[in-house]
Scaffold this active site. Sequence first.
Site, PDB file in Angstrom:
ATOM      1  N   TYR A   1       0.842  -1.215   0.000  1.00  0.00           N
ATOM      2  CA  TYR A   1       0.000   0.000   0.000  1.00  0.00           C
ATOM      3  C   TYR A   1       0.869   1.253   0.000  1.00  0.00           C
ATOM      4  CZ  TYR A   1      -3.859  -3.104   1.373  1.00  0.00           C
ATOM      5  OH  TYR A   1      -4.784  -4.107   1.439  1.00  0.00           O
ATOM      6  N   HIS A   2       1.836   1.292  -0.869  1.00  0.00           N
ATOM      7  CA  HIS A   2       2.651   2.497  -0.973  1.00  0.00           C
ATOM      8  C   HIS A   2       3.417   2.496  -2.296  1.00  0.00           C
ATOM      9  CE1 HIS A   2       5.194  -0.473   1.238  1.00  0.00           C
ATOM     10  NE2 HIS A   2       5.958  -0.188   0.213  1.00  0.00           N
ATOM     11  N   ALA A   3       4.002   3.657  -2.591  1.00  0.00           N
ATOM     12  CA  ALA A   3       4.976   3.776  -3.682  1.00  0.00           C
ATOM     13  C   ALA A   3       6.220   4.404  -3.056  1.00  0.00           C
ATOM     14  CB  ALA A   3       4.412   4.651  -4.806  1.00  0.00           C
TER      15      ALA A   3
END
Length: 135
Positions: free
Chosen positions: A48-50
């Site tokens: 759930y991230h970049a």
Amino acid sequence: MDIQFFNFIKHGDARGQLVAIEELKDIPFSIKRVYYMWNAGPEVRRGYHAHKKLQQVLICVRGRCKILLDDGTEKQVVLMDDPSKGLYVSNVMWREMYDFSSDAVLMVLASEYYDPSDYIRDYDEFLKFVGKEKK
Ligand code: T46
């Protein structure tokens, strides 16, 4: 969306298989960090991230799992079930990892040292970062 896989050479013989990965030869960056995750239950969804800068290659060295990649325009799900394949994940790719088999070990080769300030954990901030924010 262009998904990039690296197909590592398998040095297999009667004793089993071996894969060697050399920085700047088999993958396009120098490796500053290696980490791996295992024992993720079947309900677990991680990521759930970049990232602002980090490039990575993901290799499922045992078992299988799925990776959702989202470039802000398109989403694609990749099945990871082959230890001789590395999935390139650039910084500007939102990622989620899920559907881990009970024996799954997901190893990651990373271009940078661990830096919590490099993470983009808010999806709207990610869209702004890739310049595709919703109008
Ligand atoms: C990514 C995906 C594929 C460290 O102390 N050092 C590290 O190098 C890493 C990666 C993590 N940690 C600590 C930080 C957290 O307390 O380990 C814990 C779990 O990390 P996180 O919640 O970030 O794990 P994931 O699975 O959500 O994401 C990881 C990477 O952090 C991330 O860069 O792209 O795997």
